[in-house]
Write a protein that holds these residues in place. Sequence first.
Motif, PDB file in Angstrom:
ATOM      1  N   TYR A   1     -10.112  13.999 -33.424  1.00  0.00           N
ATOM      2  CA  TYR A   1     -10.301  12.842 -33.339  1.00  0.00           C
ATOM      3  C   TYR A   1      -9.695  12.193 -32.463  1.00  0.00           C
ATOM      4  N   THR A   2     -10.527  11.545 -31.765  1.00  0.00           N
ATOM      5  CA  THR A   2      -9.618   9.786 -30.808  1.00  0.00           C
ATOM      6  C   THR A   2      -9.995   8.954 -31.226  1.00  0.00           C
ATOM      7  N   PHE A   3      -8.873   7.973 -30.896  1.00  0.00           N
ATOM      8  CA  PHE A   3      -9.322   6.184 -31.005  1.00  0.00           C
ATOM      9  C   PHE A   3      -9.552   6.059 -29.294  1.00  0.00           C
ATOM     10  N   LEU A   4     -11.098   4.909 -29.991  1.00  0.00           N
ATOM     11  CA  LEU A   4     -11.204   4.629 -28.803  1.00  0.00           C
ATOM     12  C   LEU A   4     -11.191   3.877 -28.248  1.00  0.00           C
ATOM     13  N   GLY A   5     -10.783   2.560 -29.097  1.00  0.00           N
ATOM     14  CA  GLY A   5     -10.777   0.989 -28.592  1.00  0.00           C
ATOM     15  C   GLY A   5     -10.499   0.655 -30.725  1.00  0.00           C
TER      16      GLY A   5
END
Length: 383
Positions: free
Chosen positions: A259-263
Amino acid sequence: MARRGFLTAGALLACSTLLAACGSSSDSGSRSDTSTSQQPKRPITAVAGCEQAWTDPADLSPTRKPARCAPGAPAAKPLAQKTKLTVTAGSLSAEYLGPIRTAIAKGEFAKEGLDVDLKQMPATDAITLLAKGQVDVLYSAPEAGMVNAVKQGFDIKWVAGNYTVAPASKTGLWARVKDGRTGDAVDLKNARFGTLVGKTSVIMYPIENVLAQHKTKPTDVSFQQLDGAGVPEALKNGGIDAAWLLDPIWKDFEGKPEYTFLGGQPLGEPLGGMLYGQNLLEKNRDAGVAFLRALIRTVNTYFAGDYKQDPAFVQELAGTLGSKPELLKSVPAQIVDWEIRGGTTDRVQKMYIEGKVVEAPALPEDKLVDRSFYAEAVGHPTS
Protein backbone atom coordinates in the motif's frame (compact mmCIF):
# COMPACT_ATOMS: atom_id res chain seq x y z
CA MET A 1 -16.48 0.48 19.33
CA ALA A 2 -14.03 3.36 19.32
CA ARG A 3 -12.78 2.47 15.88
CA ARG A 4 -16.31 2.41 14.52
CA GLY A 5 -16.75 5.94 15.72
CA PHE A 6 -13.80 7.11 13.68
CA LEU A 7 -15.02 5.27 10.63
CA THR A 8 -18.50 6.68 10.69
CA ALA A 9 -17.02 10.15 10.99
CA GLY A 10 -16.42 9.94 7.27
CA ALA A 11 -20.13 10.20 6.71
CA LEU A 12 -19.98 13.79 7.90
CA LEU A 13 -17.56 14.66 5.12
CA ALA A 14 -19.36 12.46 2.63
CA CYS A 15 -23.00 13.41 2.80
CA SER A 16 -25.08 13.15 -0.34
CA THR A 17 -27.16 15.67 -2.21
CA LEU A 18 -29.94 17.41 -0.31
CA LEU A 19 -33.16 15.40 -0.32
CA ALA A 20 -35.42 16.41 -3.15
CA ALA A 21 -38.22 16.96 -0.65
CA CYS A 22 -36.37 20.00 0.66
CA GLY A 23 -36.61 21.77 -2.66
CA SER A 24 -40.24 20.86 -3.21
CA SER A 25 -41.50 21.55 0.29
CA SER A 26 -44.88 23.18 0.48
CA ASP A 27 -43.92 24.82 3.77
CA SER A 28 -43.74 28.45 2.78
CA GLY A 29 -41.88 29.26 5.96
CA SER A 30 -38.99 26.98 5.03
CA ARG A 31 -37.53 29.45 2.56
CA SER A 32 -36.02 32.76 3.49
CA ASP A 33 -36.97 35.81 1.45
CA THR A 34 -33.81 37.47 2.80
CA SER A 35 -31.39 34.70 1.87
CA THR A 36 -29.73 36.84 -0.79
CA SER A 37 -29.83 40.09 1.16
CA GLN A 38 -27.03 41.47 3.29
CA GLN A 39 -27.59 41.67 7.04
CA PRO A 40 -26.90 45.12 8.49
CA LYS A 41 -23.41 45.40 9.91
CA ARG A 42 -23.13 45.14 13.67
CA PRO A 43 -20.56 47.10 15.66
CA ILE A 44 -17.46 45.08 16.46
CA THR A 45 -15.36 46.00 19.46
CA ALA A 46 -11.91 44.76 20.46
CA VAL A 47 -11.85 41.65 22.65
CA ALA A 48 -9.25 41.27 25.39
CA GLY A 49 -6.90 38.36 24.80
CA CYS A 50 -7.83 38.04 21.12
CA GLU A 51 -5.40 40.51 19.57
CA GLN A 52 -3.90 37.71 17.40
CA ALA A 53 -7.20 36.00 16.65
CA TRP A 54 -7.49 36.72 12.93
CA THR A 55 -5.59 35.75 9.80
CA ASP A 56 -6.08 36.99 6.25
CA PRO A 57 -8.52 34.59 4.50
CA ALA A 58 -6.41 34.97 1.36
CA ASP A 59 -3.43 33.35 3.12
CA LEU A 60 -3.39 29.80 1.78
CA SER A 61 0.10 28.97 3.01
CA PRO A 62 0.28 25.39 4.31
CA THR A 63 2.48 26.68 7.14
CA ARG A 64 0.06 29.40 8.23
CA LYS A 65 -0.41 29.44 11.99
CA PRO A 66 -4.08 29.34 12.96
CA ALA A 67 -5.60 32.31 14.77
CA ARG A 68 -5.54 32.07 18.54
CA CYS A 69 -6.69 34.01 21.60
CA ALA A 70 -5.23 33.67 25.08
CA PRO A 71 -6.53 30.76 27.16
CA GLY A 72 -9.96 31.61 28.54
CA ALA A 73 -10.64 34.18 25.82
CA PRO A 74 -12.90 35.48 24.45
CA ALA A 75 -14.64 35.97 27.78
CA ALA A 76 -18.28 34.95 28.06
CA LYS A 77 -21.00 37.55 27.50
CA PRO A 78 -24.17 35.85 28.76
CA LEU A 79 -27.31 36.37 26.72
CA ALA A 80 -30.12 38.30 28.34
CA GLN A 81 -32.35 35.25 28.03
CA LYS A 82 -31.34 31.59 28.20
CA THR A 83 -31.52 30.08 24.75
CA LYS A 84 -31.70 26.44 23.71
CA LEU A 85 -29.91 25.43 20.53
CA THR A 86 -30.22 22.14 18.69
CA VAL A 87 -26.94 21.09 17.06
CA THR A 88 -26.54 18.02 14.86
CA ALA A 89 -23.53 16.06 13.67
CA GLY A 90 -23.08 12.87 11.69
CA SER A 91 -21.00 11.36 14.49
CA LEU A 92 -20.66 12.07 18.19
CA SER A 93 -17.43 10.13 18.75
CA ALA A 94 -15.12 11.44 16.00
CA GLU A 95 -12.09 13.37 17.24
CA TYR A 96 -13.12 16.53 15.40
CA LEU A 97 -16.17 16.67 17.70
CA GLY A 98 -13.73 17.16 20.59
CA PRO A 99 -14.06 20.97 20.88
CA ILE A 100 -17.85 21.06 20.83
CA ARG A 101 -18.24 18.10 23.18
CA THR A 102 -15.63 19.57 25.52
CA ALA A 103 -17.43 22.92 25.44
CA ILE A 104 -20.59 21.14 26.58
CA ALA A 105 -18.80 19.11 29.25
CA LYS A 106 -16.87 22.11 30.61
CA GLY A 107 -19.94 24.36 30.73
CA GLU A 108 -18.59 26.86 28.20
CA PHE A 109 -21.93 27.12 26.39
CA ALA A 110 -23.74 27.44 29.70
CA LYS A 111 -21.55 30.48 30.52
CA GLU A 112 -23.08 32.18 27.48
CA GLY A 113 -26.62 31.37 28.51
CA LEU A 114 -26.89 28.60 25.94
CA ASP A 115 -28.41 25.18 26.46
CA VAL A 116 -26.88 23.11 23.66
CA ASP A 117 -28.54 19.84 22.69
CA LEU A 118 -26.15 17.84 20.49
CA LYS A 119 -27.80 15.12 18.41
CA GLN A 120 -26.46 12.57 15.97
CA MET A 121 -28.20 12.81 12.62
CA PRO A 122 -27.28 12.12 8.98
CA ALA A 123 -26.32 15.37 7.28
CA THR A 124 -28.85 14.80 4.50
CA ASP A 125 -31.66 14.83 7.05
CA ALA A 126 -30.17 17.58 9.20
CA ILE A 127 -29.65 20.08 6.38
CA THR A 128 -33.34 19.85 5.51
CA LEU A 129 -34.24 20.64 9.13
CA LEU A 130 -31.63 23.41 9.24
CA ALA A 131 -33.16 25.00 6.17
CA LYS A 132 -36.62 24.85 7.76
CA GLY A 133 -35.46 26.28 11.09
CA GLN A 134 -36.00 23.06 13.03
CA VAL A 135 -32.26 22.74 13.70
CA ASP A 136 -30.02 25.66 14.69
CA VAL A 137 -26.51 24.44 13.89
CA LEU A 138 -25.25 21.68 11.63
CA TYR A 139 -21.69 20.41 11.99
CA SER A 140 -20.94 19.40 8.41
CA ALA A 141 -19.26 20.97 5.39
CA PRO A 142 -20.07 22.90 2.20
CA GLU A 143 -21.26 19.70 0.56
CA ALA A 144 -23.16 19.59 -2.71
CA GLY A 145 -26.35 19.30 -0.65
CA MET A 146 -25.72 22.65 1.02
CA VAL A 147 -24.94 24.37 -2.29
CA ASN A 148 -28.09 22.97 -3.87
CA ALA A 149 -30.17 24.09 -0.89
CA VAL A 150 -28.88 27.65 -1.19
CA LYS A 151 -29.55 27.58 -4.92
CA GLN A 152 -33.13 26.60 -4.09
CA GLY A 153 -33.49 29.74 -1.98
CA PHE A 154 -32.74 28.49 1.54
CA ASP A 155 -30.63 30.65 3.81
CA ILE A 156 -27.70 28.51 4.96
CA LYS A 157 -24.16 29.72 5.56
CA TRP A 158 -20.86 28.14 6.48
CA VAL A 159 -19.88 30.27 9.48
CA ALA A 160 -16.81 28.58 11.02
CA GLY A 161 -14.14 26.05 10.13
CA ASN A 162 -13.19 22.99 12.13
CA TYR A 163 -9.65 21.72 11.68
CA THR A 164 -6.79 21.02 9.33
CA VAL A 165 -4.63 17.94 9.39
CA ALA A 166 -1.14 17.92 10.85
CA PRO A 167 1.68 17.54 8.30
CA ALA A 168 2.52 14.17 9.82
CA SER A 169 -1.01 12.86 9.35
CA LYS A 170 -1.66 10.38 6.58
CA THR A 171 -5.40 10.78 6.48
CA GLY A 172 -6.05 10.72 2.76
CA LEU A 173 -5.84 8.69 -0.39
CA TRP A 174 -4.27 5.25 -0.12
CA ALA A 175 -3.80 2.84 -3.02
CA ARG A 176 -2.69 -0.72 -3.60
CA VAL A 177 0.72 -1.00 -5.22
CA LYS A 178 0.75 -3.27 -8.26
CA ASP A 179 3.63 -5.01 -9.97
CA GLY A 180 6.20 -3.69 -7.53
CA ARG A 181 5.67 -0.08 -8.58
CA THR A 182 6.53 2.75 -6.20
CA GLY A 183 3.94 5.22 -5.01
CA ASP A 184 5.08 7.83 -7.52
CA ALA A 185 4.39 5.43 -10.36
CA VAL A 186 0.99 4.15 -9.30
CA ASP A 187 -1.34 4.03 -12.29
CA LEU A 188 -4.80 5.17 -11.21
CA LYS A 189 -6.47 5.02 -14.61
CA ASN A 190 -9.55 2.77 -14.38
CA ALA A 191 -8.94 2.33 -10.66
CA ARG A 192 -11.84 1.31 -8.42
CA PHE A 193 -12.31 3.72 -5.52
CA GLY A 194 -14.09 2.82 -2.33
CA THR A 195 -16.25 5.66 -1.04
CA LEU A 196 -18.99 6.30 1.49
CA VAL A 197 -21.07 8.41 -0.89
CA GLY A 198 -19.08 9.80 -3.82
CA LYS A 199 -19.05 12.96 -5.86
CA THR A 200 -21.45 14.94 -3.65
CA SER A 201 -18.90 15.11 -0.84
CA VAL A 202 -16.42 17.90 -0.15
CA ILE A 203 -13.78 15.21 0.31
CA MET A 204 -13.78 14.85 -3.47
CA TYR A 205 -11.91 18.17 -3.59
CA PRO A 206 -8.66 16.76 -2.15
CA ILE A 207 -9.25 13.46 -3.96
CA GLU A 208 -9.39 15.35 -7.27
CA ASN A 209 -6.16 17.18 -6.38
CA VAL A 210 -4.36 13.91 -5.63
CA LEU A 211 -5.66 12.32 -8.82
CA ALA A 212 -4.35 15.27 -10.82
CA GLN A 213 -0.89 14.72 -9.37
CA HIS A 214 -1.05 11.26 -10.92
CA LYS A 215 -2.33 12.54 -14.27
CA THR A 216 -5.80 11.15 -13.64
CA LYS A 217 -9.26 12.74 -13.64
CA PRO A 218 -12.29 11.69 -11.59
CA THR A 219 -13.89 10.55 -14.85
CA ASP A 220 -11.00 8.09 -15.32
CA VAL A 221 -11.92 6.12 -12.19
CA SER A 222 -15.00 4.39 -10.86
CA PHE A 223 -16.51 4.85 -7.41
CA GLN A 224 -17.92 1.96 -5.44
CA GLN A 225 -20.17 2.89 -2.52
CA LEU A 226 -19.41 1.00 0.69
CA ASP A 227 -20.15 1.47 4.36
CA GLY A 228 -17.51 2.77 6.75
CA ALA A 229 -16.18 -0.64 7.77
CA GLY A 230 -16.34 -1.90 4.19
CA VAL A 231 -13.92 0.67 2.73
CA PRO A 232 -10.69 -0.50 4.47
CA GLU A 233 -11.76 -4.14 4.28
CA ALA A 234 -12.25 -3.92 0.50
CA LEU A 235 -8.85 -2.26 0.13
CA LYS A 236 -7.26 -5.11 2.06
CA ASN A 237 -8.92 -7.90 0.09
CA GLY A 238 -8.45 -6.33 -3.34
CA GLY A 239 -12.09 -5.46 -3.92
CA ILE A 240 -11.04 -1.86 -4.59
CA ASP A 241 -7.79 -0.27 -5.71
CA ALA A 242 -7.84 2.91 -3.64
CA ALA A 243 -9.73 4.63 -0.82
CA TRP A 244 -9.77 7.73 1.36
CA LEU A 245 -8.81 6.56 4.84
CA LEU A 246 -9.49 8.58 8.00
CA ASP A 247 -7.80 8.71 11.41
CA PRO A 248 -6.78 6.22 12.70
CA ILE A 249 -7.67 3.65 10.02
CA TRP A 250 -4.68 4.52 7.85
CA LYS A 251 -2.41 3.22 10.61
CA ASP A 252 -3.41 -0.31 9.57
CA PHE A 253 -1.86 0.31 6.12
CA GLU A 254 1.21 2.33 7.05
CA GLY A 255 4.53 0.59 6.53
CA LYS A 256 3.13 -2.23 4.43
CA PRO A 257 4.79 -2.47 0.98
CA GLU A 258 1.58 -3.38 -0.81
CA TYR A 259 0.00 0.00 0.00
CA THR A 260 1.08 3.57 -0.57
CA PHE A 261 -0.11 6.95 0.67
CA LEU A 262 -0.70 9.29 -2.25
CA GLY A 263 -1.78 12.51 -0.55
CA GLY A 264 -4.29 14.08 1.77
CA GLN A 265 -6.30 17.17 2.64
CA PRO A 266 -4.69 20.52 1.69
CA LEU A 267 -2.66 21.73 4.65
CA GLY A 268 -3.99 24.84 6.34
CA GLU A 269 -7.44 24.67 4.74
CA PRO A 270 -10.44 23.50 6.81
CA LEU A 271 -13.05 21.74 4.70
CA GLY A 272 -15.86 21.55 7.25
CA GLY A 273 -17.29 23.16 10.34
CA MET A 274 -20.44 24.91 11.48
CA LEU A 275 -23.40 25.70 9.24
CA TYR A 276 -26.10 28.12 10.39
CA GLY A 277 -29.65 28.38 9.11
CA GLN A 278 -32.27 31.08 9.36
CA ASN A 279 -32.60 30.84 13.16
CA LEU A 280 -29.13 32.18 13.88
CA LEU A 281 -28.44 34.01 10.64
CA GLU A 282 -31.55 36.17 10.89
CA LYS A 283 -33.65 35.66 14.01
CA ASN A 284 -31.09 35.46 16.81
CA ARG A 285 -27.63 36.58 15.72
CA ASP A 286 -26.65 37.22 19.34
CA ALA A 287 -27.04 33.49 20.04
CA GLY A 288 -25.06 32.70 16.88
CA VAL A 289 -22.15 34.84 18.06
CA ALA A 290 -22.39 33.40 21.59
CA PHE A 291 -22.22 29.84 20.25
CA LEU A 292 -19.00 30.54 18.36
CA ARG A 293 -17.58 32.58 21.23
CA ALA A 294 -17.93 29.57 23.55
CA LEU A 295 -16.50 27.21 20.93
CA ILE A 296 -13.53 29.50 20.21
CA ARG A 297 -12.86 29.92 23.93
CA THR A 298 -12.79 26.13 24.28
CA VAL A 299 -10.30 25.87 21.42
CA ASN A 300 -8.02 28.50 22.96
CA THR A 301 -8.18 26.90 26.39
CA TYR A 302 -7.91 23.19 25.56
CA PHE A 303 -7.01 22.71 21.86
CA ALA A 304 -4.64 25.60 21.13
CA GLY A 305 -1.60 23.44 20.36
CA ASP A 306 -0.68 19.77 20.41
CA TYR A 307 -3.26 18.75 22.97
CA LYS A 308 -2.10 15.15 22.80
CA GLN A 309 1.06 16.05 24.71
CA ASP A 310 -1.07 16.27 27.87
CA PRO A 311 -1.81 12.69 29.04
CA ALA A 312 -4.45 13.84 31.50
CA PHE A 313 -6.34 15.74 28.82
CA VAL A 314 -6.07 12.84 26.36
CA GLN A 315 -7.61 10.62 29.02
CA GLU A 316 -10.38 13.15 29.60
CA LEU A 317 -11.01 13.70 25.89
CA ALA A 318 -11.19 9.96 25.27
CA GLY A 319 -13.82 9.68 27.97
CA THR A 320 -15.80 12.57 26.51
CA LEU A 321 -15.75 11.02 23.04
CA GLY A 322 -16.31 7.45 24.20
CA SER A 323 -12.97 6.49 22.68
CA LYS A 324 -9.71 5.06 24.06
CA PRO A 325 -6.64 7.13 24.98
CA GLU A 326 -4.29 4.88 23.04
CA LEU A 327 -6.44 5.29 19.93
CA LEU A 328 -6.31 9.09 20.19
CA LYS A 329 -2.55 8.98 20.75
CA SER A 330 -1.95 6.76 17.73
CA VAL A 331 -2.38 9.65 15.27
CA PRO A 332 -1.20 13.29 15.29
CA ALA A 333 -3.36 15.93 16.94
CA GLN A 334 -5.65 17.83 14.60
CA ILE A 335 -4.93 21.54 14.10
CA VAL A 336 -8.18 23.12 15.25
CA ASP A 337 -8.97 26.15 13.09
CA TRP A 338 -12.21 28.12 13.29
CA GLU A 339 -11.43 30.35 10.29
CA ILE A 340 -12.55 29.79 6.69
CA ARG A 341 -10.05 30.25 3.88
CA GLY A 342 -10.84 32.40 0.89
CA GLY A 343 -11.93 30.54 -2.23
CA THR A 344 -12.64 27.14 -0.68
CA THR A 345 -16.28 27.24 -1.77
CA ASP A 346 -15.20 28.30 -5.27
CA ARG A 347 -12.91 25.31 -5.54
CA VAL A 348 -15.41 22.76 -4.24
CA GLN A 349 -18.19 24.13 -6.45
CA LYS A 350 -15.97 23.75 -9.53
CA MET A 351 -15.58 20.10 -8.60
CA TYR A 352 -19.33 19.63 -8.00
CA ILE A 353 -20.23 21.21 -11.32
CA GLU A 354 -17.70 19.07 -13.20
CA GLY A 355 -19.10 16.02 -11.41
CA LYS A 356 -22.64 17.04 -12.43
CA VAL A 357 -23.98 17.06 -8.86
CA VAL A 358 -24.48 20.85 -8.86
CA GLU A 359 -25.67 22.87 -11.83
CA ALA A 360 -23.72 25.85 -13.12
CA PRO A 361 -23.21 28.67 -12.44
CA ALA A 362 -21.27 28.57 -9.18
CA LEU A 363 -22.51 30.77 -6.36
CA PRO A 364 -20.30 33.63 -5.16
CA GLU A 365 -18.61 33.05 -1.84
CA ASP A 366 -20.78 35.51 0.08
CA LYS A 367 -23.86 33.39 -0.67
CA LEU A 368 -22.29 30.42 1.12
CA VAL A 369 -19.88 31.88 3.70
CA ASP A 370 -20.38 34.33 6.57
CA ARG A 371 -17.25 35.12 8.63
CA SER A 372 -18.96 37.88 10.62
CA PHE A 373 -19.96 35.63 13.53
CA TYR A 374 -16.45 34.56 14.49
CA ALA A 375 -15.13 38.01 13.59
CA GLU A 376 -17.47 39.54 16.16
CA ALA A 377 -16.65 36.84 18.71
CA VAL A 378 -12.92 37.70 18.59
CA GLY A 379 -13.38 41.44 18.01
CA HIS A 380 -11.96 41.77 14.51
CA PRO A 381 -13.72 43.83 11.79
CA THR A 382 -14.13 41.87 8.54
CA SER A 383 -13.52 44.99 6.45
